[in-house]
Every structure is written in C-alpha cells, then in structure tokens.
Write a protein that holds these residues in place. Structure first.
Motif, PDB file in Angstrom:
ATOM      1  N   ARG A  58      15.528 -29.219   3.738  1.00  0.00           N
ATOM      2  CA  ARG A  58      16.196 -29.085   5.034  1.00  0.00           C
ATOM      3  C   ARG A  58      16.274 -30.460   5.696  1.00  0.00           C
ATOM      4  N   GLN A  59      17.480 -31.000   5.814  1.00  0.00           N
ATOM      5  CA  GLN A  59      17.662 -32.305   6.448  1.00  0.00           C
ATOM      6  C   GLN A  59      19.151 -32.580   6.650  1.00  0.00           C
ATOM      7  N   ASP A  60      19.453 -33.347   7.682  1.00  0.00           N
ATOM      8  CA  ASP A  60      20.821 -33.819   7.931  1.00  0.00           C
ATOM      9  C   ASP A  60      21.814 -32.651   8.004  1.00  0.00           C
ATOM     10  N   GLY A  61      21.383 -31.539   8.580  1.00  0.00           N
ATOM     11  CA  GLY A  61      22.258 -30.392   8.715  1.00  0.00           C
ATOM     12  C   GLY A  61      22.442 -29.580   7.448  1.00  0.00           C
ATOM     13  N   LEU A  62      21.718 -29.909   6.390  1.00  0.00           N
ATOM     14  CA  LEU A  62      21.828 -29.193   5.119  1.00  0.00           C
ATOM     15  C   LEU A  62      20.574 -28.367   4.868  1.00  0.00           C
ATOM     16  N   LEU A  63      20.762 -27.232   4.211  1.00  0.00           N
ATOM     17  CA  LEU A  63      19.650 -26.356   3.844  1.00  0.00           C
ATOM     18  C   LEU A  63      19.930 -25.847   2.429  1.00  0.00           C
ATOM     19  N   LEU A  69      20.088 -26.911  -6.337  1.00  0.00           N
ATOM     20  CA  LEU A  69      20.604 -28.267  -6.458  1.00  0.00           C
ATOM     21  C   LEU A  69      20.667 -28.700  -7.916  1.00  0.00           C
ATOM     22  N   TYR A  70      19.569 -28.501  -8.646  1.00  0.00           N
ATOM     23  CA  TYR A  70      19.484 -28.978 -10.017  1.00  0.00           C
ATOM     24  C   TYR A  70      20.545 -28.336 -10.912  1.00  0.00           C
ATOM     25  N   HIS A  71      20.936 -27.110 -10.606  1.00  0.00           N
ATOM     26  CA  HIS A  71      21.838 -26.404 -11.511  1.00  0.00           C
ATOM     27  C   HIS A  71      23.253 -26.244 -10.982  1.00  0.00           C
ATOM     28  N   ALA A  72      23.551 -26.881  -9.850  1.00  0.00           N
ATOM     29  CA  ALA A  72      24.936 -26.898  -9.382  1.00  0.00           C
ATOM     30  C   ALA A  72      25.763 -27.739 -10.357  1.00  0.00           C
ATOM     31  N   SER A  73      26.746 -27.144 -10.961  1.00  0.00           N
ATOM     32  CA  SER A  73      27.463 -27.790 -12.066  1.00  0.00           C
ATOM     33  C   SER A  73      28.199 -29.044 -11.657  1.00  0.00           C
ATOM     34  N   GLY A  74      28.555 -29.167 -10.367  1.00  0.00           N
ATOM     35  CA  GLY A  74      29.310 -30.338  -9.943  1.00  0.00           C
ATOM     36  C   GLY A  74      28.465 -31.441  -9.337  1.00  0.00           C
ATOM     37  N   LEU A  75      27.144 -31.320  -9.410  1.00  0.00           N
ATOM     38  CA  LEU A  75      26.259 -32.309  -8.796  1.00  0.00           C
ATOM     39  C   LEU A  75      25.579 -33.178  -9.845  1.00  0.00           C
ATOM     40  N   THR A  76      25.445 -34.452  -9.525  1.00  0.00           N
ATOM     41  CA  THR A  76      24.668 -35.377 -10.351  1.00  0.00           C
ATOM     42  C   THR A  76      23.766 -36.193  -9.427  1.00  0.00           C
ATOM     43  N   GLN A  77      22.623 -36.615  -9.950  1.00  0.00           N
ATOM     44  CA  GLN A  77      21.687 -37.424  -9.176  1.00  0.00           C
ATOM     45  C   GLN A  77      22.122 -38.887  -9.225  1.00  0.00           C
ATOM     46  N   ARG A  78      22.780 -39.328  -8.199  1.00  0.00           N
ATOM     47  CA  ARG A  78      23.273 -40.699  -8.153  1.00  0.00           C
ATOM     48  C   ARG A  78      22.362 -41.623  -7.352  1.00  0.00           C
ATOM     49  N   GLU A  83      15.897 -40.669  -2.204  1.00  0.00           N
ATOM     50  CA  GLU A  83      17.153 -40.596  -1.454  1.00  0.00           C
ATOM     51  C   GLU A  83      17.692 -39.178  -1.455  1.00  0.00           C
ATOM     52  N   GLY A  84      18.226 -38.742  -0.314  1.00  0.00           N
ATOM     53  CA  GLY A  84      18.798 -37.407  -0.215  1.00  0.00           C
ATOM     54  C   GLY A  84      17.763 -36.356  -0.552  1.00  0.00           C
ATOM     55  N   PHE A  85      18.146 -35.378  -1.371  1.00  0.00           N
ATOM     56  CA  PHE A  85      17.228 -34.361  -1.885  1.00  0.00           C
ATOM     57  C   PHE A  85      17.014 -34.632  -3.372  1.00  0.00           C
ATOM     58  N   TYR A  86      15.856 -35.186  -3.736  1.00  0.00           N
ATOM     59  CA  TYR A  86      15.517 -35.448  -5.142  1.00  0.00           C
ATOM     60  C   TYR A  86      16.573 -36.309  -5.845  1.00  0.00           C
ATOM     61  N   GLY A  87      17.188 -37.199  -5.114  1.00  0.00           N
ATOM     62  CA  GLY A  87      18.196 -38.070  -5.704  1.00  0.00           C
ATOM     63  C   GLY A  87      19.616 -37.559  -5.569  1.00  0.00           C
ATOM     64  N   PHE A  88      19.803 -36.337  -5.062  1.00  0.00           N
ATOM     65  CA  PHE A  88      21.148 -35.811  -4.792  1.00  0.00           C
ATOM     66  C   PHE A  88      21.542 -36.273  -3.391  1.00  0.00           C
ATOM     67  N   LEU A  89      22.580 -37.075  -3.297  1.00  0.00           N
ATOM     68  CA  LEU A  89      22.974 -37.670  -2.035  1.00  0.00           C
ATOM     69  C   LEU A  89      23.692 -36.653  -1.149  1.00  0.00           C
ATOM     70  N   PHE A  90      23.514 -36.774   0.151  1.00  0.00           N
ATOM     71  CA  PHE A  90      24.069 -35.802   1.090  1.00  0.00           C
ATOM     72  C   PHE A  90      25.594 -35.690   1.000  1.00  0.00           C
ATOM     73  N   PRO A  91      26.356 -36.804   0.891  1.00  0.00           N
ATOM     74  CA  PRO A  91      27.817 -36.659   0.749  1.00  0.00           C
ATOM     75  C   PRO A  91      28.204 -35.872  -0.508  1.00  0.00           C
ATOM     76  N   ASP A  92      27.455 -36.073  -1.603  1.00  0.00           N
ATOM     77  CA  ASP A  92      27.755 -35.344  -2.840  1.00  0.00           C
ATOM     78  C   ASP A  92      27.473 -33.852  -2.673  1.00  0.00           C
ATOM     79  N   ILE A  93      26.398 -33.525  -1.942  1.00  0.00           N
ATOM     80  CA  ILE A  93      26.055 -32.107  -1.719  1.00  0.00           C
ATOM     81  C   ILE A  93      27.146 -31.434  -0.895  1.00  0.00           C
ATOM     82  N   ARG A  94      27.624 -32.116   0.131  1.00  0.00           N
ATOM     83  CA  ARG A  94      28.694 -31.544   0.957  1.00  0.00           C
ATOM     84  C   ARG A  94      29.978 -31.358   0.152  1.00  0.00           C
ATOM     85  N   GLN A  95      30.255 -32.294  -0.727  1.00  0.00           N
ATOM     86  CA  GLN A  95      31.436 -32.171  -1.578  1.00  0.00           C
ATOM     87  C   GLN A  95      31.298 -30.983  -2.522  1.00  0.00           C
TER      88      GLN A  95
END
Length: 340
Positions: A58-63, A69-78, A83-95
């Motif tokens: 829970r941070q930056d308006g995201l929950l 996160l780990y299994h979202a097919s369109g996400l990568t740890q950049r 940083e972010g959540f376990y390396g998943f950046l907030f802009p990428d999560i919103r996308q």
C-alpha cells in the motif's frame, strides 16, 4: 366553520407518537452503510492471508497483493528491490491496471484478469486467487509462469501408499495418488502432504531450510516444489527473524568463580590481564576471570567445575578484613586448587 384544535395540529409520525406512558419511543436509527472495502487493484479482493496473497502493498495511492504483482503478465521488475513494490515501479503498475481493465477472468467472469496461461495457444486469463481456487499453478521462480488447470504441470512420481497415508504436516488423510492438492516427495516417494500444508512450511522454513519432512532431501525436493507452484522465499527462516532466538546467541559475560576478586565486579571483561574473562570451553555457560581461578596468563581455554572431572569450584584466598567478595584483596596467588 372553524377547524378544531386537533385538526390544526399535524399528526406525529407513527414512530414518534407517545406510548402509554406518554413518552415517545426512541427514533429508529438508519442502517449505516459500510464504507467500501479496500481491495487489491488487480484481483479486486480485500483478503490479506499472506500464505495465499503474499503481503499487501500500500503506497502512492496503490493497493496491490504481492503475489498478484509477481504474476501479472504485463509487469516486469525494472527497478531495484527497494524501488516501488519489490522492484515493480509505480508507473508500470498503473499501466498494467489499465491494460487488464477490460480483460475478463475465465473463472469468476469479472474484469481485471491479469494472469495469462502460458500453455501453448491457451487464451485463458484469470485473477491470481481465482486461479488458486480453480487448480491453476503459478510458479515462483524463473519467468514466474502461470498455467491454467488444463496445462498445469503435474507430478509423475511412482508412489504407492501401503495403507491410508496421512499428511506429514497436519496428520490428516491425503488422496491416494498425487493430485493438485496432494503432493509427494520426488526423492523418497514416501512423504505425502497437502499443498496448503507444505506451502505453509515453505514460507516458515524459507530457501535455506526447506526440505522434505521425511528424508530431508533439499535439492530434488525444492526443484519439484518450485515446479508445482510452491512459493519458497529467499530469506531467513521465520524462527530466525525479528530476534526470535536472539537470547540463544548471547555470549555469557560474567565471572562465576566462588569468590570474584575483580574490583569492578563480575561483569568486568578485559581482553588481556588478570581480568580477562574466559568461558568454559565445554559448555560456554560459565566464566571466570583469569586471576579469580588462577588461570595461567598463556592459557586460552578453561573448564568449569561442572564440565571438569573435579566436580567442585575452586576458592580463592582473601584477606580476613575483606568487606565484600567483589572488593577482596588477594593475599597470595593460589598455587594449587583447594577443595572443600
């Protein structure tokens, strides 16, 4: 014709009319509508069982749930781990939230399905927790692949139960053959357990301690559990976190001689000299100052009375006018042990 006084007064609502005692009953309170439950942006669930969903980030308006996160097919740890959540950046999560907004889960039929089956030409999408309930498998290593119930990896271990076998963790009965909910150790083929039970043990034991509960095999066992979707975190075991056993690592730090001669007290410990503190080389639970037990200056080891063959504690000779054991004055350095 004028109206009567009764006609001039509006009739009170039924709930406010006076009762037999003349006192109006209390007003009925309107039902309080609960606030909307905070839910994960990907799976739309508010559950927080860490053994299923991982931690709730829970941070930056995201929950977001960790495992979602780990299994979202369109996400990568950049990003880096911090940083972010376990390396998943907030802009990428919103996308990713925008990408899956219209994708419908093949299990619950609701939108937001972020997990895609990696089976060949399989079109199925689902929410991470929906997949667990339906028998899908999401792996926690390598590319973190997920598979639907049709394409999931299965065990091909030749294991036959002699009688009704019980889970080695909860001691309840398991299925008669390997299934999604019943797993078997590939090394010994004799250890059976429920998926939920071995997952709980993996989270507590972690990578460096997780092994077969029966044969203690680690390499083959972990590789198979990883393949079958068991999450084995790379961290310290639960019993080593948060100082759970910190007292077990504390070094004994006081002189236990029958009479401590150190002016500064039994807790004094110097690296060299007469107040050098030596711990018993056998048990480590008792100590002595070099001078208090007449230990030679070149001695590096010492054994307490409980661990030595003597079975008694040496006593030091002090002057008769000593007022206390901690401030006593040594009249002569004991040349031999004195036993009572």
């Amino acid at each position: 014709m004028g109206e009567s006084p009764a006609a001039q007064c509006p009739t009170a609502p039924p709930e406010e009319q006076a009762g037999p005692s003349g006192v109006p009953p209390p007003r009925k309170r309107k039902r309080q509508i609960p606030k909307e439950e905070a839910v994960c942006g990907l799976c739309r669930r508010g559950d927080c069982d860490p053994e299923i969903f991982g931690q709730l980030c829970r941070q930056d308006g995201l929950l977001i749930h960790e495992n979602c996160l780990y299994h979202a097919s369109g996400l990568t740890q950049r990003g880096a781990d911090e940083e972010g959540f376990y390396g998943f950046l907030f802009p990428d999560i919103r996308q990713e939230l925008k990408r899956v907004a219209q994708k419908r889960c093949c299990i619950c039929r609701l939108q937001g399905a972020s997990v895609t089956c990696k089976g060949r030409r399989c079109p199925r999408n689902f929410h991470f927790p929906c997949g667990r309930e339906r028998g899908c498998i999401s792996q926690f290593f390598g590319e973190f692949k997920s598979f639907c119930w049709k394409h999931r990896p299965v065990q091909r271990v030749r294991a036959v139960q002699q009688d009704q076998t019980a889970c080695l963790v909860c001691l309840e009965a398991v299925a008669g053959r390997p299934t999604y909910d019943t797993l078997v150790c590939p090394a010994c083929a004799s250890a059976w357990f429920h998926r939920r039970c071995i997952q709980g043990q993996a989270l507590r034991s972690a990578l460096h301690h997780f092994c077969c509960p029966l044969c203690r095999d680690m390499a083959t066992f972990q590789a198979e559990m990883f393949r079958l979707g068991i999450k084995i975190p790379n961290r310290d075991a639960a019993w080593e976190e948060d100082g759970a056993f910190a007292d077990h690592y504390e070094r004994h730090g006081s002189c236990d001689a029958g009479l401590c001669l150190c002016p500064a007290g039994r807790e004094q410990a110097e690296e060299n000299g007469p107040w050098r503190l030596l711990l018993c080389s056998s048990c480590g639970s008792r100590g002595t100052h070099q001078l208090c037990s007449a230990v030679g200056e070149d001695a590096n080891t010492w054994e307490c009375a409980d661990c030595s063959d003597t079975g008694t504690v040496p006593t030091a000779v002090v002057s008769p006018d000593s007022s206390s054991p901690s401030t006593g004055t040594l009249t002569q350095r004991p040349s031999s042990w004195h036993f009572g």
